[in-house]
Scaffold this motif. Sequence first.
Motif, PDB file in Angstrom:
ATOM      1  N   ARG A 112       0.828  -1.206   0.000  1.00 41.06           N
ATOM      2  CA  ARG A 112       0.000   0.000   0.000  1.00 41.06           C
ATOM      3  C   ARG A 112       0.862   1.255   0.000  1.00 41.06           C
ATOM      4  N   SER A 113       1.965   1.225   0.737  1.00 46.07           N
ATOM      5  CA  SER A 113       2.841   2.389   0.792  1.00 46.07           C
ATOM      6  C   SER A 113       3.440   2.690  -0.578  1.00 46.07           C
ATOM      7  N   VAL A 114       3.875   1.651  -1.289  1.00 44.73           N
ATOM      8  CA  VAL A 114       4.450   1.848  -2.619  1.00 44.73           C
ATOM      9  C   VAL A 114       3.398   2.359  -3.592  1.00 44.73           C
ATOM     10  N   LEU A 115       2.191   1.830  -3.517  1.00 44.71           N
ATOM     11  CA  LEU A 115       1.132   2.280  -4.418  1.00 44.71           C
ATOM     12  C   LEU A 115       0.813   3.749  -4.197  1.00 44.71           C
ATOM     13  N   ARG A 116       0.810   4.185  -2.933  1.00 42.79           N
ATOM     14  CA  ARG A 116       0.506   5.579  -2.636  1.00 42.79           C
ATOM     15  C   ARG A 116       1.614   6.512  -3.096  1.00 42.79           C
ATOM     16  N   SER A 117       2.861   6.072  -2.964  1.00 42.20           N
ATOM     17  CA  SER A 117       3.980   6.956  -3.282  1.00 42.20           C
ATOM     18  C   SER A 117       4.342   6.941  -4.760  1.00 42.20           C
ATOM     19  N   ASN A 118       3.825   5.986  -5.517  1.00 41.21           N
ATOM     20  CA  ASN A 118       4.172   5.900  -6.925  1.00 41.21           C
ATOM     21  C   ASN A 118       3.532   7.044  -7.707  1.00 41.21           C
ATOM     22  N   ALA A 119       4.173   7.401  -8.868  1.00 38.37           N
ATOM     23  CA  ALA A 119       3.632   8.477  -9.700  1.00 38.37           C
ATOM     24  C   ALA A 119       2.379   7.990 -10.408  1.00 38.37           C
ATOM     25  N   SER A 120       1.262   8.075  -9.729  1.00 39.47           N
ATOM     26  CA  SER A 120      -0.011   7.592 -10.248  1.00 39.47           C
ATOM     27  C   SER A 120      -1.105   8.548  -9.832  1.00 39.47           C
ATOM     28  N   LEU A 121      -2.200   8.506 -10.574  1.00 35.25           N
ATOM     29  CA  LEU A 121      -3.342   9.353 -10.243  1.00 35.25           C
ATOM     30  C   LEU A 121      -3.871   9.051  -8.845  1.00 35.25           C
ATOM     31  N   ARG A 122      -3.563   7.856  -8.328  1.00 31.34           N
ATOM     32  CA  ARG A 122      -3.977   7.487  -6.975  1.00 31.34           C
ATOM     33  C   ARG A 122      -3.518   8.523  -5.942  1.00 31.34           C
ATOM     34  N   ALA A 123      -2.371   9.157  -6.213  1.00 30.47           N
ATOM     35  CA  ALA A 123      -1.801  10.101  -5.253  1.00 30.47           C
ATOM     36  C   ALA A 123      -2.709  11.299  -4.995  1.00 30.47           C
ATOM     37  N   ILE A 124      -3.540  11.689  -5.966  1.00 31.34           N
ATOM     38  CA  ILE A 124      -4.392  12.873  -5.790  1.00 31.34           C
ATOM     39  C   ILE A 124      -5.875  12.552  -5.948  1.00 31.34           C
ATOM     40  N   ALA A 125      -6.216  11.292  -6.264  1.00 33.27           N
ATOM     41  CA  ALA A 125      -7.616  10.910  -6.449  1.00 33.27           C
ATOM     42  C   ALA A 125      -8.272  10.579  -5.118  1.00 33.27           C
ATOM     43  N   ASN A 126      -9.562  10.391  -5.156  1.00 30.67           N
ATOM     44  CA  ASN A 126     -10.321   9.941  -3.990  1.00 30.67           C
ATOM     45  C   ASN A 126     -10.244   8.418  -3.929  1.00 30.67           C
ATOM     46  N   VAL A 127      -9.632   7.863  -2.893  1.00 29.78           N
ATOM     47  CA  VAL A 127      -9.452   6.416  -2.756  1.00 29.78           C
ATOM     48  C   VAL A 127     -10.352   5.909  -1.636  1.00 29.78           C
ATOM     49  N   VAL A 128     -11.214   4.934  -1.949  1.00 31.40           N
ATOM     50  CA  VAL A 128     -12.141   4.379  -0.959  1.00 31.40           C
ATOM     51  C   VAL A 128     -11.958   2.867  -0.899  1.00 31.40           C
ATOM     52  N   ASN A 129     -12.109   2.305   0.299  1.00 30.40           N
ATOM     53  CA  ASN A 129     -12.076   0.859   0.496  1.00 30.40           C
ATOM     54  C   ASN A 129     -13.499   0.331   0.562  1.00 30.40           C
ATOM     55  N   VAL A 130     -13.784  -0.710  -0.180  1.00 27.81           N
ATOM     56  CA  VAL A 130     -15.126  -1.290  -0.216  1.00 27.81           C
ATOM     57  C   VAL A 130     -15.029  -2.793  -0.025  1.00 27.81           C
ATOM     58  N   GLU A 131     -16.121  -3.384   0.413  1.00 29.80           N
ATOM     59  CA  GLU A 131     -16.201  -4.834   0.560  1.00 29.80           C
ATOM     60  C   GLU A 131     -17.089  -5.464  -0.504  1.00 29.80           C
ATOM     61  N   ALA A 132     -17.719  -4.637  -1.329  1.00 30.49           N
ATOM     62  CA  ALA A 132     -18.631  -5.135  -2.362  1.00 30.49           C
ATOM     63  C   ALA A 132     -17.890  -5.282  -3.686  1.00 30.49           C
ATOM     64  N   THR A 133     -18.636  -5.635  -4.730  1.00 22.25           N
ATOM     65  CA  THR A 133     -18.042  -5.807  -6.060  1.00 22.25           C
ATOM     66  C   THR A 133     -18.081  -4.522  -6.887  1.00 22.25           C
ATOM     67  N   SER A 134     -18.701  -3.469  -6.346  1.00 22.91           N
ATOM     68  CA  SER A 134     -18.744  -2.184  -7.046  1.00 22.91           C
ATOM     69  C   SER A 134     -18.951  -1.080  -6.025  1.00 22.91           C
ATOM     70  N   TYR A 135     -18.774   0.153  -6.494  1.00 21.91           N
ATOM     71  CA  TYR A 135     -18.937   1.315  -5.630  1.00 21.91           C
ATOM     72  C   TYR A 135     -19.749   2.350  -6.384  1.00 21.91           C
ATOM     73  N   ASP A 136     -20.794   2.871  -5.750  1.00 22.23           N
ATOM     74  CA  ASP A 136     -21.681   3.844  -6.390  1.00 22.23           C
ATOM     75  C   ASP A 136     -21.398   5.247  -5.870  1.00 22.23           C
ATOM     76  N   VAL A 137     -21.339   6.196  -6.806  1.00 25.03           N
ATOM     77  CA  VAL A 137     -21.185   7.612  -6.478  1.00 25.03           C
ATOM     78  C   VAL A 137     -22.448   8.328  -6.930  1.00 25.03           C
ATOM     79  N   LEU A 138     -23.069   9.081  -6.034  1.00 24.82           N
ATOM     80  CA  LEU A 138     -24.273   9.846  -6.357  1.00 24.82           C
ATOM     81  C   LEU A 138     -23.915  11.322  -6.473  1.00 24.82           C
ATOM     82  N   ILE A 139     -24.265  11.916  -7.605  1.00 27.59           N
ATOM     83  CA  ILE A 139     -23.996  13.332  -7.862  1.00 27.59           C
ATOM     84  C   ILE A 139     -25.332  14.057  -7.952  1.00 27.59           C
ATOM     85  N   ASP A 140     -25.477  15.122  -7.162  1.00 31.81           N
ATOM     86  CA  ASP A 140     -26.704  15.925  -7.166  1.00 31.81           C
ATOM     87  C   ASP A 140     -26.512  17.104  -8.121  1.00 31.81           C
ATOM     88  N   HIS A 141     -27.252  17.083  -9.231  1.00 26.49           N
ATOM     89  CA  HIS A 141     -27.161  18.175 -10.212  1.00 26.49           C
ATOM     90  C   HIS A 141     -28.113  19.321  -9.900  1.00 26.49           C
TER      91      HIS A 141
END
Length: 387
Positions: A112-141
């Motif tokens: 996990r430490s290497v993944l966070r420190s690597n030059a990847s979009l992960r470094a500035i993206a929103n990272v969430v841990n889930v136990e399901a097979t997918s993750y839903d994001v709700l956007i209110d327009h």
Amino acid sequence: MPGGADPTGEVKAALTRFASDIKSFNDDIHIRLQQQEERLTMLDRKSLTPARPVLSRSADADAPHQKAFEAYVRSGDDDALRGIVVEEKSLSTAVAGDGGYLVDPKTADVIRSVLRSNASLRAIANVVNVEATSYDVLIDHGDLGSGWATETDPSSETSTPTFERITIPLHELSALPKASQRLLDDAAFNIENWLAARIADKFARAEAAAFVAGDGVDKPTGFLTHPNVAEDSWSWGNIGYVVTGADGGFNGTDPADCLFDLIYALDAEYRTGASFVMNSKTAGAVRKLKDADGRFLWSDGLAAEAPARLAGYPVLIVEDMPDIASDACAIAFGDFQAGYTVAERPDTRILRDPFSAKPHVLFYATKRVGGDVSDFAAIKLLKFAVS
């Protein structure tokens, strides 16, 4: 004196009795204190004796799993791991059957430490841990209605909110490092560190590429995969872009102006947490740009790990971004914490395979991760084109 009494003798006798009483009192107090000290010592021994194993177990909580995992990796002996599963079902420290065993916590932390420190979009993206097979994001327009009203005037009803649901499926990411059995038998060889480094390197490179340009088929969907449209005609579901004014390069007259067009194409609510994203070749060209007063727009970070800044905003170097070319969207700018979400299961599994590549041993490592744009208004692109 009357009666022939001797006052001196009476005083001496009284003092002798008093001294004897004092000595008896002191001896009694000393005995009582000694007995009390012995009782307290016995109580301390009784209270401390059962606590020692508990402290030892808490301080070495991960040791049984780490030792069992090392035995499995080196020789394929999974008896200890199976024992942990049976004895500590509620902890779920190791699971056999579908895809191998969970890596020990120490190795997982290294990955996990290497993944966070690597030059990847992960470094500035929103990272969430889930136990399901997918993750839903709700956007209110919807925009909540408001207005001025007097005390007696009735309030008007607000409009019904409009929600956009974005589903981010999780995909299986795998790595397949191998080592010779002779190397595994060498006790001086640190198998955990080697395995963690190889797995993390494979995972980090695969993730970084997918978060930028993944097609969403058995992998995350990259933000450049979505349709891009000119910012003047932007709509939800697309990524807006501004142009440099020159095909495959910066405008020769005012080369830096397009960067400010890109910055202010982003709404103010996103600019506070925004970053530039580009690869090293593009950064080499951008850092030569100057403002109207001849000052460089690029500034290196003051601290060792601080990011460079462009026009005051941090720059993340992601080598999977495209090079500067005709019609290429080589620079992105946005609040990726709001604009891109990485969803993952926190566990990594290892399956040992000593048969498929003899005399080498394969280690099939898997984890589940997904990613996609979660807010299309939070990311803008710079397109190297005339229009």
